[in-house]
Write a protein that holds these residues in place. Structure first.
Motif, PDB file in Angstrom:
ATOM      1  N   SER A 282       1.072  -1.078   0.026  1.00 17.63           N
ATOM      2  CA  SER A 282       0.230   0.046   0.064  1.00 17.63           C
ATOM      3  C   SER A 282       0.768   1.282  -0.095  1.00 17.63           C
ATOM      4  N   LYS A 283       1.992   1.164   0.377  1.00 15.13           N
ATOM      5  CA  LYS A 283       3.050   2.368   0.605  1.00 15.13           C
ATOM      6  C   LYS A 283       3.855   2.456  -0.518  1.00 15.13           C
ATOM      7  N   GLY A 289      -1.599   9.544  -8.697  1.00 14.34           N
ATOM      8  CA  GLY A 289      -0.457  10.335  -8.218  1.00 14.34           C
ATOM      9  C   GLY A 289      -0.031  10.128  -6.793  1.00 14.34           C
ATOM     10  N   GLU A 290      -0.525   9.135  -6.151  1.00 16.28           N
ATOM     11  CA  GLU A 290      -0.603   9.080  -4.569  1.00 16.28           C
ATOM     12  C   GLU A 290      -0.452   7.358  -4.179  1.00 16.28           C
ATOM     13  N   PHE A 295      -5.334   6.679   0.810  1.00 17.66           N
ATOM     14  CA  PHE A 295      -6.564   6.843   0.582  1.00 17.66           C
ATOM     15  C   PHE A 295      -7.337   6.288   2.022  1.00 17.66           C
ATOM     16  N   GLN A 296      -8.342   6.938   2.303  1.00 20.12           N
ATOM     17  CA  GLN A 296      -9.041   6.572   3.545  1.00 20.12           C
ATOM     18  C   GLN A 296      -9.405   5.261   3.488  1.00 20.12           C
ATOM     19  N   SER A 300      -8.634   2.229   6.165  1.00 19.51           N
ATOM     20  CA  SER A 300      -9.449   1.589   6.947  1.00 19.51           C
ATOM     21  C   SER A 300      -9.589   0.123   6.982  1.00 19.51           C
ATOM     22  N   LYS A 301      -9.014  -0.636   5.681  1.00 21.16           N
ATOM     23  CA  LYS A 301      -8.710  -1.771   5.593  1.00 21.16           C
ATOM     24  C   LYS A 301      -7.508  -2.382   6.523  1.00 21.16           C
TER      25      LYS A 301
END
Length: 401
Positions: A282-283, A289-290, A295-296, A300-301
């Protein structure tokens, strides 16, 4: 009253700092198992799983025996005599590599060796346990049959008297280590004039005429594990091959509880591995672009996976401490097995969604763990049976009868 200031170091895979509850010795055992897996399992496990084989099972057993992992929670006869928590931590690290590797150790130590250690004669123990602890002999455990899994009391395998000998006839199914085993603990119905009718356990050297163990292929789960059928075709055993005292389901169920205890720890190892892969990915993965960790919904996951991993590990540690202190009742083991395997599967499925299509690739461990856990979910007691065992403890009504 002054309160200590908690350390500011954050451990993403242990956000609650459960490690602080472990002794230095427990951490050392955990680290040893992790190191052995990193050297002997992790570089090859993807290939073994993809090919559906464990070609180094015997060599791996000897390696695990050298560091004292086989029957590690048993006393004497070459066994390490470690605590239940030590054994649980080992199972967690083994299953973080692969459920099949933990199964090899679990069946060897908590089923085959424990059965001989707890119920065998002194001759059985002296003959088999030192070699099994060293990984020089491999054991399997024959209980489940093609038509009888959750209802072992209806097994069809029979042991009949012929003079002073026993003759075994029957089949067992889904037996881990079966094709590579040197000794099988086999449970059979008996009708002995002296001992009466009932289920009894037998120590069966696998080179006995009439014994065979064809390997089961084409599995979609536990592919890096040896799984076999046991065929008992007129297997003749001497009178002293039978466990001398135990009769009925008490014998095999006591062994299953030992194995289930290791599973409730091991499932958290598979969950940790999947969560770690998702967190790292995820990182590194960028969209719009991110990194997707920005992302929220991704956070959350990750947060929910972290919470379930923490709770499952804390439950395992609590049950381990209780097992060391006063022992565990069957329904307490059922709580751990039912919850932790279910939550591990949930973590794997959520982790897979973070990786998207990459989550099904063997480049990452997630789908391998998810597939393995589908077997872990139903072996050593299906979720239905564990649910009803808990229900029985709560109500006093055995709904499964």
């Amino acid at each position: 009253m002054a309160h200590p200031t908690p350390p500011k170091t954050i451990h993403p895979l242990d956000l609650a700092d459960i490690d602080d509850l472990l002794s230095d010795e427990e951490k050392a055992i955990r680290d040893t198992v992790r190191r052995v897996c990193a050297e002997h399992v992790d570089p090859h496990i993807g290939e073994w799983f993809e090919k559906g084989e464990l070609p180094v099972a015997r060599e791996l057993a000897r390696t695990l025996g050298e560091v004292g992992l086989l029957g590690m929670h048993l006393e004497g006869y070459g066994c390490a005599g470690m605590s239940a928590v030590d054994y649980g931590l080992a199972c967690l690290e083994l299953e973080a590599s692969d459920s099949g590797i933990r199964s090899l150790v679990s069946v060897q130590g908590s089923l085959a060796m424990f059965a001989i250690w707890r119920w065998g004669s002194e001759e059985h123990k002296q003959e088999w346990l030192p070699r099994m602890a060293a990984g020089e002999a491999i054991g399997c455990f024959g209980l489940t049959e093609p038509d009888h899994g959750s209802d072992p009391g209806s097994m069809r395998t029979r042991a009949r008297r012929d003079g002073d000998d026993w003759i075994l006839e029957g089949r067992k199914m889904w037996i881990t280590n079966g094709s590579i085993a040197d000794v099988a603990v086999v449970w059979a119905q008996t009708d002995d004039e002296e001992g009466g009718r009932g289920i009894r356990g037998f120590v069966v050297p696998t080179d006995t005429p009439g014994f065979s163990a064809p390997q089961i292929h084409h599995k979609a789960s536990l592919r890096a594990s040896v799984t076999s059928e046991l065929v008992l075709d007129g297997v003749r055993l001497p009178a002293d091959a039978v466990f001398p005292e135990v009769r009925g389901l008490k014998g095999p169920l006591s062994c299953l509880n030992e194995a289930r205890y290791g599973i409730l720890w091991g499932a958290m190892g598979a969950a940790r591995s999947a969560f770690s892969a998702a967190l790292t990915y995820s990182k590194e993965r960028e969209q719009f672009g991110e990194p997707i960790a920005r992302f929220q919904l991704t956070q959350s996951k990750l947060a929910h996976m972290s919470v379930e991993l923490t709770l499952g590990t804390m439950l395992a540690l609590h049950l381990g401490r209780r097992k060391d202190a006063v022992g565990l009742r069957p329904e307490q083991v059922s709580i751990g097995k039912l919850n932790n395997v279910d939550k591990a599967i949930e973590i794997c499925r959520t982790a897979r969604t973070i990786l998207g299509a990459n989550g099904i690739s063997h480049e990452f461990p997630i789908m391998r763990h998810a597939n393995n856990l589908e077997s872990v979910l139903t072996y050593e007691g299906t979720p239905e049976m564990h649910t009803l065992m808990i229900g029985n403890a709560l109500t006093g009504i055995p709904a499964y009868r």
